[in-house]
Every structure is written in C-alpha cells, then in structure tokens.
Motif scaffolding. Structure first.
Motif, PDB file in Angstrom:
ATOM      1  N   GLU A  30       8.205 -14.442  29.009  1.00  0.00           N
ATOM      2  CA  GLU A  30       9.058 -13.299  29.313  1.00  0.00           C
ATOM      3  C   GLU A  30      10.117 -13.661  30.350  1.00  0.00           C
ATOM      4  OE1 GLU A  30       7.966  -8.733  29.026  1.00  0.00           O
ATOM      5  OE2 GLU A  30       7.144  -9.633  30.841  1.00  0.00           O
ATOM      6  N   PHE A  31      11.297 -13.111  30.159  1.00  0.00           N
ATOM      7  CA  PHE A  31      12.390 -13.255  31.127  1.00  0.00           C
ATOM      8  C   PHE A  31      13.200 -11.976  31.056  1.00  0.00           C
ATOM      9  CE2 PHE A  31      16.573 -14.953  32.590  1.00  0.00           C
ATOM     10  CZ  PHE A  31      16.155 -15.425  33.824  1.00  0.00           C
ATOM     11  N   THR A  32      12.808 -11.017  31.850  1.00  0.00           N
ATOM     12  CA  THR A  32      13.343  -9.667  31.770  1.00  0.00           C
ATOM     13  C   THR A  32      14.679  -9.543  32.497  1.00  0.00           C
ATOM     14  OG1 THR A  32      12.222  -8.978  33.784  1.00  0.00           O
ATOM     15  CG2 THR A  32      10.990  -8.744  31.711  1.00  0.00           C
ATOM     16  N   VAL A  33      15.307  -8.401  32.332  1.00  0.00           N
ATOM     17  CA  VAL A  33      16.531  -8.113  33.073  1.00  0.00           C
ATOM     18  C   VAL A  33      16.292  -8.251  34.564  1.00  0.00           C
ATOM     19  CG1 VAL A  33      18.124  -6.257  33.716  1.00  0.00           C
ATOM     20  CG2 VAL A  33      17.592  -6.666  31.300  1.00  0.00           C
ATOM     21  N   GLU A  34      15.176  -7.748  35.054  1.00  0.00           N
ATOM     22  CA  GLU A  34      14.879  -7.832  36.479  1.00  0.00           C
ATOM     23  C   GLU A  34      14.713  -9.281  36.921  1.00  0.00           C
ATOM     24  OE1 GLU A  34      13.354  -5.806  34.289  1.00  0.00           O
ATOM     25  OE2 GLU A  34      14.336  -3.950  34.964  1.00  0.00           O
ATOM     26  N   GLN A  35      14.038 -10.093  36.116  1.00  0.00           N
ATOM     27  CA  GLN A  35      13.882 -11.510  36.455  1.00  0.00           C
ATOM     28  C   GLN A  35      15.236 -12.219  36.454  1.00  0.00           C
ATOM     29  OE1 GLN A  35      10.706 -11.882  33.397  1.00  0.00           O
ATOM     30  NE2 GLN A  35       9.709 -13.224  34.877  1.00  0.00           N
ATOM     31  N   TYR A  36      16.085 -11.874  35.495  1.00  0.00           N
ATOM     32  CA  TYR A  36      17.423 -12.467  35.471  1.00  0.00           C
ATOM     33  C   TYR A  36      18.199 -12.103  36.730  1.00  0.00           C
ATOM     34  CZ  TYR A  36      22.307 -13.252  34.317  1.00  0.00           C
ATOM     35  OH  TYR A  36      23.627 -13.653  34.379  1.00  0.00           O
ATOM     36  N   ARG A  37      18.195 -10.832  37.096  1.00  0.00           N
ATOM     37  CA  ARG A  37      18.931 -10.407  38.295  1.00  0.00           C
ATOM     38  C   ARG A  37      18.438 -11.151  39.529  1.00  0.00           C
ATOM     39  NH1 ARG A  37      22.217  -6.118  37.476  1.00  0.00           N
ATOM     40  NH2 ARG A  37      21.705  -4.523  35.917  1.00  0.00           N
ATOM     41  N   ASP A  38      17.138 -11.281  39.664  1.00  0.00           N
ATOM     42  CA  ASP A  38      16.579 -11.991  40.817  1.00  0.00           C
ATOM     43  C   ASP A  38      17.021 -13.454  40.817  1.00  0.00           C
ATOM     44  OD1 ASP A  38      15.300  -9.701  41.661  1.00  0.00           O
ATOM     45  OD2 ASP A  38      13.331 -10.284  40.868  1.00  0.00           O
ATOM     46  N   ARG A  39      17.014 -14.075  39.631  1.00  0.00           N
ATOM     47  CA  ARG A  39      17.318 -15.505  39.559  1.00  0.00           C
ATOM     48  C   ARG A  39      18.777 -15.807  39.899  1.00  0.00           C
ATOM     49  NH1 ARG A  39      18.825 -19.578  40.073  1.00  0.00           N
ATOM     50  NH2 ARG A  39      18.357 -21.586  39.075  1.00  0.00           N
ATOM     51  N   VAL A  40      19.690 -14.918  39.557  1.00  0.00           N
ATOM     52  CA  VAL A  40      21.116 -15.199  39.775  1.00  0.00           C
ATOM     53  C   VAL A  40      21.682 -14.468  40.988  1.00  0.00           C
ATOM     54  CG1 VAL A  40      21.485 -15.693  37.331  1.00  0.00           C
ATOM     55  CG2 VAL A  40      21.925 -13.376  38.198  1.00  0.00           C
ATOM     56  N   ALA A  41      20.823 -13.923  41.814  1.00  0.00           N
ATOM     57  CA  ALA A  41      21.292 -13.094  42.926  1.00  0.00           C
ATOM     58  C   ALA A  41      22.267 -13.815  43.845  1.00  0.00           C
ATOM     59  CB  ALA A  41      20.089 -12.582  43.730  1.00  0.00           C
ATOM     60  N   ALA A  42      22.119 -15.136  43.973  1.00  0.00           N
ATOM     61  CA  ALA A  42      22.985 -15.889  44.882  1.00  0.00           C
ATOM     62  C   ALA A  42      24.229 -16.441  44.208  1.00  0.00           C
ATOM     63  CB  ALA A  42      22.202 -17.047  45.503  1.00  0.00           C
ATOM     64  N   LEU A  43      24.411 -16.176  42.914  1.00  0.00           N
ATOM     65  CA  LEU A  43      25.499 -16.809  42.176  1.00  0.00           C
ATOM     66  C   LEU A  43      26.745 -15.942  42.037  1.00  0.00           C
ATOM     67  CD1 LEU A  43      23.553 -18.590  39.280  1.00  0.00           C
ATOM     68  CD2 LEU A  43      24.377 -19.554  41.437  1.00  0.00           C
ATOM     69  N   GLY A  44      26.702 -14.715  42.512  1.00  0.00           N
ATOM     70  CA  GLY A  44      27.882 -13.863  42.429  1.00  0.00           C
ATOM     71  C   GLY A  44      28.210 -13.414  41.031  1.00  0.00           C
ATOM     72  N   VAL A  45      27.186 -13.191  40.206  1.00  0.00           N
ATOM     73  CA  VAL A  45      27.414 -12.792  38.821  1.00  0.00           C
ATOM     74  C   VAL A  45      28.026 -11.396  38.765  1.00  0.00           C
ATOM     75  CG1 VAL A  45      26.281 -12.203  36.646  1.00  0.00           C
ATOM     76  CG2 VAL A  45      25.619 -14.285  37.873  1.00  0.00           C
ATOM     77  N   VAL A  46      29.140 -11.271  38.051  1.00  0.00           N
ATOM     78  CA  VAL A  46      29.825  -9.976  37.900  1.00  0.00           C
ATOM     79  C   VAL A  46      29.828  -9.498  36.457  1.00  0.00           C
ATOM     80  CG1 VAL A  46      31.294 -10.299  39.924  1.00  0.00           C
ATOM     81  CG2 VAL A  46      32.063 -11.153  37.690  1.00  0.00           C
ATOM     82  N   GLY A  47      29.136 -10.203  35.597  1.00  0.00           N
ATOM     83  CA  GLY A  47      29.052  -9.849  34.193  1.00  0.00           C
ATOM     84  C   GLY A  47      28.593 -11.051  33.407  1.00  0.00           C
ATOM     85  N   GLY A  48      28.465 -10.845  32.089  1.00  0.00           N
ATOM     86  CA  GLY A  48      28.029 -11.966  31.279  1.00  0.00           C
ATOM     87  C   GLY A  48      27.743 -11.567  29.858  1.00  0.00           C
ATOM     88  N   ALA A  49      27.271 -12.552  29.089  1.00  0.00           N
ATOM     89  CA  ALA A  49      26.951 -12.375  27.675  1.00  0.00           C
ATOM     90  C   ALA A  49      25.479 -12.669  27.448  1.00  0.00           C
ATOM     91  CB  ALA A  49      27.814 -13.286  26.815  1.00  0.00           C
ATOM     92  N   VAL A  50      24.737 -11.629  27.035  1.00  0.00           N
ATOM     93  CA  VAL A  50      23.330 -11.771  26.671  1.00  0.00           C
ATOM     94  C   VAL A  50      23.275 -12.247  25.223  1.00  0.00           C
ATOM     95  CG1 VAL A  50      21.076 -10.667  26.660  1.00  0.00           C
ATOM     96  CG2 VAL A  50      22.908  -9.730  28.090  1.00  0.00           C
ATOM     97  N   VAL A  51      22.600 -13.354  24.976  1.00  0.00           N
ATOM     98  CA  VAL A  51      22.599 -13.988  23.663  1.00  0.00           C
ATOM     99  C   VAL A  51      21.219 -13.865  23.026  1.00  0.00           C
ATOM    100  CG1 VAL A  51      22.955 -16.156  22.414  1.00  0.00           C
ATOM    101  CG2 VAL A  51      24.371 -15.617  24.417  1.00  0.00           C
ATOM    102  N   SER A  52      21.157 -13.347  21.810  1.00  0.00           N
ATOM    103  CA  SER A  52      19.896 -13.291  21.078  1.00  0.00           C
ATOM    104  C   SER A  52      19.468 -14.696  20.676  1.00  0.00           C
ATOM    105  CB  SER A  52      20.034 -12.428  19.825  1.00  0.00           C
ATOM    106  OG  SER A  52      20.193 -11.068  20.160  1.00  0.00           O
ATOM    107  N   GLY A  53      18.180 -14.990  20.854  1.00  0.00           N
ATOM    108  CA  GLY A  53      17.652 -16.299  20.509  1.00  0.00           C
ATOM    109  C   GLY A  53      17.060 -16.325  19.112  1.00  0.00           C
TER     110      GLY A  53
END
Length: 249
Positions: A30-53
């Motif tokens: 699992e890699f949820t939205v919450e896990q993604y937000r936590d992982r990139v918190a220091a990267l200054g993410v302002v948007g992106g593209a979620v890709v289906s696997g």
C-alpha cells in the motif's frame, strides 16, 4: 532541493480498499495519498500526475479517489479498454484525468494494436495525451505511429542507453519525456537529461516514480538534486513549468 515548487509528473497511489490484480506474481504494498504526502513533504510539491499501474488495470476507483483527496494541481493518467465509449472518456476527463497509458513493459493496458486509434480518439474527445512505458530500443517499430500522434510522452527516459538516439529522434517530433524512475534505468541519467533538453527544452518533465514498485533502487530526494544539476538554466521548466503545461494544470 527542499522548498522548490515541484510538479511531480509521475507517481502512483496504491490503496488496498480498491481492486488490485496480480502481475507476474507481484502485488504492491500500500502507498496511500497520506503516505505520499508524508514522503514528499520536504520537496515542495505543488501538484502532479497520479499514474495507474499495471496492477490496477482498468479499475478507476483508486485513481479517482486519489484525485478527489489530493485536490487542485493534481491530475490523473489511466488505462482504459480500447472500446470505452466516448462519454465515459469525457467523464474521466471531467474528473481530472489528462492521459491514457499504454504499458508495454508490464501490461494491464489496452493492446498496442489499438495505440494509434485510441490515442487519437481520447485526444479528440477530451484533449487527453498518451503515455508509454516502453524500452526505447523498441521505438523504431513505433516511431511512425508516435510521431503522427497529437501528444505523447514516454516514461523513465526510455529506460535504455542503446535506445536513446531513437528517443531523441522522437523528441524532435514533439514527443515529451519523463525523467523518472532512475533506479530502474540502464543509462547515464544526467547525460540523457542534457540530451533531451538540447533537442527540446520544453520536452522534459520530472517525477518521483513513488513508491518505485519493483525498481532495483527506490527514489531518493537526491534524484531531484541530480536533475537540478543536469538541467541548469532549464531547471524551473523541468521541475514545474513543462509538466504543468503538458498536463494542462
């Protein structure tokens, strides 16, 4: 590289509340939205593209749920059957889906035989572009089709050093490239980045490829530093502007 405005042009959300399909014996953690937000918190993410696997096949539930929770600035890339009705394609676009993916490495997408027809149809119906997960060594057989399509991008720098000249030839015909998945490529990443930018400074986008499923090496924050050093004067375009323009954010 913290606190830069960064458009993450390629990452996955994996939520076990939604269907998953085993692929060659593999099911992702699992890699949820919450896990993604936590992982990139220091990267200054302002948007992106979620890709289906590949492991999500044609299920849209996880992607659409992720987009609803990620909010403004985030869009989707999905896989659809070749005969999905136009009205269903338009409905996906209305929910923030901007592209259809053909996964030639892992499957789970429409067959390659439908590439040209489906790519043109989703663009005509909803302005969607087409993305390919493909080894660039295989591009010569696809070059005529890809060069004729209205909007195309290729994942992970095309994966291989041997195919880089074929990738660059397509860049000169308007194809975009994602600088992603450095832990799964077999090429000199900085050299490939510089070569793509030399061919077309608007062509290159960067993404984390999180959670780096099945990659021999997972994404690290230093991968963004590597992009920054290679991109030079084009850094803002590569980190943010090219991706946002291509995904119409």
């Amino acid at each position: 590289m913290t606190n830069r405005h960064f458009f993450d042009a390629h990452f996955h959300v994996i939520d076990h509340r939604f269907p998953l399909f085993e692929n060659d014996g593999f099911l992702p953690e699992e890699f949820t939205v919450e896990q993604y937000r936590d992982r990139v918190a220091a990267l200054g993410v302002v948007g992106g593209a979620v890709v289906s696997g590949s492991f999500q096949r044609f299920d849209q539930g996880c992607l659409l749920d992720a987009l609803s929770r990620l909010g403004p600035g985030f869009v989707g890339v999905t896989q659809i059957p070749h005969d999905l009705p136009d009205e269903a394609i338009a409905a996906l676009a209305g929910r923030g889906v901007r592209a259809v993916r053909f996964n030639l490495r892992r499957g789970g997408s429409a067959a390659l035989a439908h590439l040209g027809t489906l790519a043109r149809r989703v663009h005509d119906v909803a302005g969607m572009h087409t993305e390919l997960y493909v080894d660039s060594r295989d591009l010569p057989d696809l070059a005529g089709t890809l060069a004729s399509l209205p909007a195309v991008s290729i994942d992970h720098l095309g994966l291989s050093a041997e195919g880089l000249p074929h990738l660059l030839a397509l860049v000169e015909h308007g194809v975009r490239v994602k600088a992603t998945g450095f832990g799964r490529v077999g090429l000199d990443v900085p050299a490939a980045i510089r070569a793509v930018l030399k061919a077309d400074p608007t062509a290159l986008m960067v993404g984390t490829d999180l959670p780096s499923t099945r990659a021999p090496r997972h994404f690290t924050d230093s991968d963004i530093d590597l992009v920054a050093e290679a991109a030079g004067e084009h850094l803002d375009a590569v980190l943010r502007n090219n991706g946002r323009a291509f995904y119409r954010v």
